[in-house]
Design an enzyme around this catalytic site. Structure first.
Site, PDB file in Angstrom:
ATOM      1  N   ASP A   1      39.364  53.484  45.172  1.00 52.23           N
ATOM      2  CA  ASP A   1      38.776  52.675  44.097  1.00 52.23           C
ATOM      3  C   ASP A   1      37.284  53.043  43.958  1.00 52.23           C
ATOM      4  OD1 ASP A   1      38.957  50.724  42.139  1.00 52.23           O
ATOM      5  OD2 ASP A   1      38.701  49.031  43.502  1.00 52.23           O
ATOM      6  N   HIS A   2      36.654  52.512  42.906  1.00 52.06           N
ATOM      7  CA  HIS A   2      35.234  52.784  42.581  1.00 52.06           C
ATOM      8  C   HIS A   2      34.454  53.580  43.627  1.00 52.06           C
ATOM      9  CE1 HIS A   2      35.217  50.033  39.195  1.00 52.06           C
ATOM     10  NE2 HIS A   2      35.994  49.252  39.928  1.00 52.06           N
TER      11      HIS A   2
ATOM     12  N   HIS B   1      35.061  41.837  38.123  1.00 49.41           N
ATOM     13  CA  HIS B   1      35.535  41.719  39.499  1.00 49.41           C
ATOM     14  C   HIS B   1      35.177  40.336  40.040  1.00 49.41           C
ATOM     15  CE1 HIS B   1      34.970  46.341  39.700  1.00 49.41           C
ATOM     16  NE2 HIS B   1      36.248  46.079  39.534  1.00 49.41           N
TER      17      HIS B   1
ATOM     18  N   HIS C   1      40.792  46.411  35.210  1.00 48.64           N
ATOM     19  CA  HIS C   1      40.085  45.930  36.404  1.00 48.64           C
ATOM     20  C   HIS C   1      39.921  44.415  36.313  1.00 48.64           C
ATOM     21  CE1 HIS C   1      38.628  49.709  38.417  1.00 48.64           C
ATOM     22  NE2 HIS C   1      39.238  50.161  37.336  1.00 48.64           N
ATOM     23  N   GLY C   2      39.569  43.830  37.463  1.00 50.35           N
ATOM     24  CA  GLY C   2      39.288  42.389  37.471  1.00 50.35           C
ATOM     25  C   GLY C   2      40.516  41.543  37.218  1.00 50.35           C
TER      26      GLY C   2
ATOM     27  N   ASN D   1      44.535  46.166  38.419  1.00 51.66           N
ATOM     28  CA  ASN D   1      43.850  46.076  39.715  1.00 51.66           C
ATOM     29  C   ASN D   1      43.722  44.647  40.225  1.00 51.66           C
ATOM     30  OD1 ASN D   1      43.435  48.777  39.273  1.00 51.66           O
ATOM     31  ND2 ASN D   1      41.221  48.706  39.521  1.00 51.66           N
TER      32      ASN D   1
HETATM   33  P1  13P Z   1      39.541  41.636  41.216  1.00 53.71           P
HETATM   34  O1  13P Z   1      38.707  41.657  42.467  1.00 53.71           O
HETATM   35  O2  13P Z   1      39.005  40.731  40.180  1.00 53.71           O
HETATM   36  O3  13P Z   1      40.969  41.393  41.528  1.00 53.71           O
HETATM   37  O4  13P Z   1      39.426  43.100  40.600  1.00 53.71           O
HETATM   38  C1  13P Z   1      39.935  44.177  41.319  1.00 53.71           C
HETATM   39  C2  13P Z   1      39.479  45.461  40.783  1.00 53.71           C
HETATM   40  O5  13P Z   1      39.320  45.644  39.594  1.00 53.71           O
HETATM   41  C3  13P Z   1      39.275  46.539  41.763  1.00 53.71           C
HETATM   42  O6  13P Z   1      38.684  47.669  41.207  1.00 53.71           O
END
Ligand code: 13P
Length: 286
Positions: A82-83, A179, A207-208, A229
């Site tokens: 991830d990121h 996030h 995301h999020g 995600n």
């Molecule tokens: P959340 O933490 O809101 O579940 O988002 C996860 C995410 O986008 C990880 O890159």
């Protein structure tokens, strides 16, 4: 069906308009629980690791855990970084065997991000791996990466130019998502997903995911969000489940670590399975 390239998982989901849960794990217990949920639900899954998690465990050990836990697995699974804004860390994970990476150049000018992402895609291809790209930071701090300030969204032509010139496999646009825990229901720019997908059919990463409603998920997935995600939900379940168990242990004055692991694993597995069902991926294993 063992470990498969990330593109294989997201392309199918994109074509059939369901969402694959991409769940950030934090250790061996959560990795195993998420994989067990996928097997139980007959669902594909993307297991994600933040840079922080990889650093805390070590890339080699984390990858050895992954190999051990996925040996002989009967549903399609893929390991994703991830990121990651750190170019050398991207190379480390690709060399070690991750199936895909999110090169996070969202803090850079788009031209610079584009140049670096082209290079990441070339390196990933040499490893048979895939790349997610982004041009705007997703609001919120996730495992020490990001900012609480909402980034300015780029225009559609800029986004399309980035997708086409980099050759990325998945695109992660900012659409008002964030996030962490939403303090109020987010206002999501679903039309932006449709606009991008209409002009350039590419699986979109949402995301999020923690805290979005079923209606938001199904709308966004139907528009092309094939990778969904989830990170904060796992962290909350993991910590709250541990806390509840430990409070009970204190009351009983019984201190048995394996019972703690069993209880937390069950709760994490249930959380992961519930998301696979919500996103329409349960029963989709091939
Ligand atoms: P959340 O933490 O809101 O579940 O988002 C996860 C995410 O986008 C990880 O890159």
């Amino acid at each position: 069906m063992p470990v498969v390239p990330m593109k294989e998982i997201v392309d199918r989901a994109f074509g059939e308009r369901y969402g694959v849960a991409a769940i950030n794990v934090v250790n061996d217990l959560t990795m195993e629980a998420v994989l067990a949920a996928a097997v139980e639900e007959r669902s594909p899954v993307i297991v994600q690791t933040s840079v922080k998690t990889v650093r805390s465990i070590g890339a080699d050990l984390l990858f050895a855990m992954w190999r051990g836990m996925t040996a002989g697995i009967e549903v399609p699974v893929s390991l994703h970084l991830d990121h990651c804004p750190d170019r050398e860390f991207i190379s480390l994970c690709l060399r070690t065997g991750w199936n895909s990476v999110l090169f996070d150049g969202s803090r850079l000018p788009v031209e610079e991000n584009l140049r670096l992402t082209v290079d990441v895609v070339a390196e990933a291809r040499a490893h048979g791996a895939h790349v997610e790209g982004e041009i705007e930071a997703i609001t919120g701090v996730e495992d020490d990466i990001g900012s609480d300030e909402e980034a300015k969204r780029q225009s559609l032509p800029v986004a399309l130019d980035f997708i086409r010139k980099t050759g990325i496999d998945v695109f992660a646009p900012a659409i008002g998502n964030a996030h962490g825990v939403y303090r109020a229901e987010p206002h999501l720019d679903a039309q932006r997903v449709s606009d991008i997908v209409a002009a350039q059919p590419i699986p979109i990463a949402l995301h999020g995911g923690t805290g979005m409603t079923d209606a938001q998920f199904s709308d966004l997935i139907s528009r092309g969000c094939a990778k969904v995600n989830i990170s904060t939900a796992l962290k909350i379940v993991y910590m709250k489940s541990s806390l509840a168990f430990l409070r009970g242990a204190e009351e009983r004055d019984t201190w048995d670590p394996p019972s703690l692991f069993t209880a937390v694993r069950a709760d994490v597995k249930d959380m992961a399975a519930a998301h696979m069902r919500r996103f329409g991926a349960a029963g989709r294993a091939w």
